[in-house]
Design a protein around this motif. Structure first.
Motif, short mmCIF file in Angstrom:
data_model
loop_
_atom_site.label_atom_id
_atom_site.label_comp_id
_atom_site.label_asym_id
_atom_site.label_seq_id
_atom_site.Cartn_x
_atom_site.Cartn_y
_atom_site.Cartn_z
N GLU A 1 -6.26 2.66 11.94
CA GLU A 1 -6.85 3.06 13.22
C GLU A 1 -5.86 3.85 14.06
O GLU A 1 -6.22 4.83 14.73
CB GLU A 1 -7.33 1.83 13.99
CG GLU A 1 -8.59 1.19 13.42
CD GLU A 1 -9.78 2.15 13.43
OE1 GLU A 1 -9.98 2.83 14.46
OE2 GLU A 1 -10.49 2.22 12.41
N LYS A 2 -4.59 3.43 14.04
CA LYS A 2 -3.57 4.14 14.80
C LYS A 2 -3.30 5.52 14.20
O LYS A 2 -3.08 6.50 14.92
CB LYS A 2 -2.27 3.32 14.84
CG LYS A 2 -2.38 2.02 15.62
CD LYS A 2 -1.07 1.25 15.58
CE LYS A 2 -1.22 -0.12 16.25
NZ LYS A 2 -1.51 0.00 17.69
N LEU A 3 -3.33 5.61 12.87
CA LEU A 3 -3.09 6.90 12.21
C LEU A 3 -4.17 7.91 12.56
O LEU A 3 -3.90 9.11 12.65
CB LEU A 3 -3.03 6.71 10.69
CG LEU A 3 -1.83 5.95 10.13
CD1 LEU A 3 -2.00 5.71 8.64
CD2 LEU A 3 -0.54 6.72 10.39
N LYS A 4 -5.40 7.44 12.77
CA LYS A 4 -6.51 8.33 13.10
C LYS A 4 -6.25 9.12 14.38
O LYS A 4 -6.81 10.19 14.59
CB LYS A 4 -7.80 7.54 13.28
CG LYS A 4 -8.43 7.05 11.99
CD LYS A 4 -9.71 6.27 12.29
CE LYS A 4 -10.35 5.73 11.02
NZ LYS A 4 -11.58 4.94 11.33
N ASN A 5 -5.41 8.58 15.25
CA ASN A 5 -5.16 9.20 16.55
C ASN A 5 -4.33 10.47 16.48
O ASN A 5 -4.30 11.24 17.43
CB ASN A 5 -4.48 8.20 17.49
CG ASN A 5 -5.38 7.03 17.83
OD1 ASN A 5 -6.59 7.17 17.90
ND2 ASN A 5 -4.78 5.87 18.03
N PHE A 6 -3.62 10.67 15.36
CA PHE A 6 -2.73 11.83 15.35
C PHE A 6 -2.67 12.59 14.02
O PHE A 6 -2.09 13.67 13.96
CB PHE A 6 -1.29 11.40 15.72
CG PHE A 6 -0.61 10.58 14.67
CD1 PHE A 6 0.12 11.17 13.65
CD2 PHE A 6 -0.68 9.20 14.71
CE1 PHE A 6 0.74 10.41 12.69
CE2 PHE A 6 -0.04 8.43 13.75
CZ PHE A 6 0.67 9.04 12.74
N ALA A 7 -3.26 12.06 12.94
CA ALA A 7 -3.04 12.74 11.66
C ALA A 7 -4.15 12.47 10.65
O ALA A 7 -4.88 11.49 10.76
CB ALA A 7 -1.70 12.29 11.07
N TRP B 1 -4.93 11.19 6.99
CA TRP B 1 -4.24 10.24 6.14
C TRP B 1 -5.12 9.83 4.97
O TRP B 1 -6.34 9.98 5.01
CB TRP B 1 -3.81 9.00 6.93
CG TRP B 1 -4.96 8.31 7.61
CD1 TRP B 1 -5.50 8.61 8.83
CD2 TRP B 1 -5.74 7.22 7.10
NE1 TRP B 1 -6.56 7.79 9.10
CE2 TRP B 1 -6.73 6.93 8.07
CE3 TRP B 1 -5.70 6.47 5.93
CZ2 TRP B 1 -7.67 5.91 7.89
CZ3 TRP B 1 -6.64 5.46 5.75
CH2 TRP B 1 -7.59 5.19 6.74
N GLU B 2 -4.49 9.34 3.92
CA GLU B 2 -5.22 8.97 2.70
C GLU B 2 -4.51 7.79 2.06
O GLU B 2 -3.27 7.78 1.91
CB GLU B 2 -5.22 10.15 1.74
CG GLU B 2 -5.84 9.86 0.39
CD GLU B 2 -5.66 11.02 -0.58
OE1 GLU B 2 -6.11 10.87 -1.75
OE2 GLU B 2 -5.08 12.05 -0.20
N VAL B 3 -5.27 6.77 1.70
CA VAL B 3 -4.71 5.61 0.99
C VAL B 3 -4.64 5.95 -0.49
O VAL B 3 -5.67 6.19 -1.13
CB VAL B 3 -5.56 4.35 1.21
CG1 VAL B 3 -4.97 3.17 0.44
CG2 VAL B 3 -5.66 4.02 2.70
N ALA C 1 0.83 -1.21 0.00
CA ALA C 1 0.00 0.00 0.00
C ALA C 1 0.86 1.25 0.00
O ALA C 1 1.99 1.25 0.51
CB ALA C 1 -0.91 0.01 1.23
N LYS C 2 0.32 2.29 -0.59
CA LYS C 2 0.91 3.63 -0.50
C LYS C 2 -0.05 4.49 0.32
O LYS C 2 -1.22 4.62 -0.05
CB LYS C 2 1.10 4.24 -1.89
CG LYS C 2 2.45 3.99 -2.49
CD LYS C 2 2.64 4.83 -3.75
CE LYS C 2 4.04 4.67 -4.30
NZ LYS C 2 4.25 5.50 -5.51
N VAL C 3 0.45 5.05 1.41
CA VAL C 3 -0.40 5.82 2.31
C VAL C 3 0.22 7.20 2.54
O VAL C 3 1.39 7.31 2.92
CB VAL C 3 -0.58 5.10 3.66
CG1 VAL C 3 -1.58 5.85 4.53
CG2 VAL C 3 -1.04 3.65 3.45
N LYS C 4 -0.59 8.23 2.33
CA LYS C 4 -0.14 9.62 2.51
C LYS C 4 -0.61 10.11 3.88
O LYS C 4 -1.80 10.06 4.19
CB LYS C 4 -0.73 10.49 1.40
CG LYS C 4 -0.31 11.94 1.42
CD LYS C 4 -0.93 12.66 0.23
CE LYS C 4 -0.54 14.12 0.17
NZ LYS C 4 -1.17 14.80 -0.99
#
Length: 208
Positions: free
Chosen positions: A127-133, A135-137, A4-7
């Motif tokens: 789910e972890k990314l939601k806690n601080f930033a 993000w977009e797949v 995956a590429k995640v921004k």
């Protein structure tokens, strides 16, 4: 296996902050986690005309612990930096995903290419990314072609998966796997490591 590429927007990282104006793009070629909070980065900047503003942001930002230029050419500038911000990397690694350098830094964001054993691991990371930033797949796909593992590597990886070694709440340790298949902990670790390495190497150029 999925790739995956995640921004990820990372305003708490000085390197990402320095690219917010869109004039600078960086590649983080390698990284080493020094602790849960700090990482050492080997980075490269391709635009080298006027970087004074970029450097001012990096040096003044609270997340920068060390910054040093290694080499400057007509086309590139290489640097080392110790940054107190590992949130993106930890979100993936703690979810049993493997970050493939380089990490692209542009417009205040970092673009990660990651390998995940299963979609569940990607969802854990999200789910972890939601806690601080924010993000977009950008892209995600399955790697369907078989990897040529040895019989032992396949057996150990399959056993580890079935026993819950890759689960969100890890249900098995290396010792548990070793006891279950009557191998030493070091042998299990060796087969796991070499099996995963083969998978990553085969698809290392999965995204161009």
């Amino acid at each position: 296996m999925y790739i995956a590429k995640v921004k990820v927007a990372q305003p708490t990282c000085s390197l990402a902050k320095a690219t917010e104006n869109g004039k600078v793009t960086m590649e983080l070629l390698e990284y080493i986690l020094l602790s849960d909070d700090e990482a050492l980065f080997l980075g490269r900047i391709s635009k080298v005309d006027d970087l004074s503003e970029c450097f001012k942001v990096i040096e003044a930002h609270e997340s920068t612990k060390f910054f040093q230029i290694l080499e400057k050419t007509k086309t590139n500038l290489d640097f080392l930096a110790v940054i107190k911000d590992t949130t993106g990397i930890k979100a993936f690694e703690d979810s049993y995903c493997f970050v493939k350098p380089p990490i692209i830094v542009e417009n205040g964001c970092k673009i990660y290419t990651v390998y995940a054993p299963d979609v569940r691991q990607l969802k854990m990371a999200y789910e972890k990314l939601k806690n601080f930033a924010r993000w977009e797949v950008l892209e995600v796909r399955s790697l369907e072609e078989k990897v040529k593992l040895t019989e032992k590597q396949h057996y150990v990886l399959k056993t580890a998966y079935e026993m819950g070694y890759f689960d969100k709440r890890r249900r098995a340790t290396l010792v548990d796997i070793a006891n279950a298949i009557n191998l030493s902990k070091s042998t299990v670790h060796k087969h796991l490591h070499e099996g995963i390495q083969k998978i990553v190497e085969k698809y290392f150029n999965g995204f161009e």
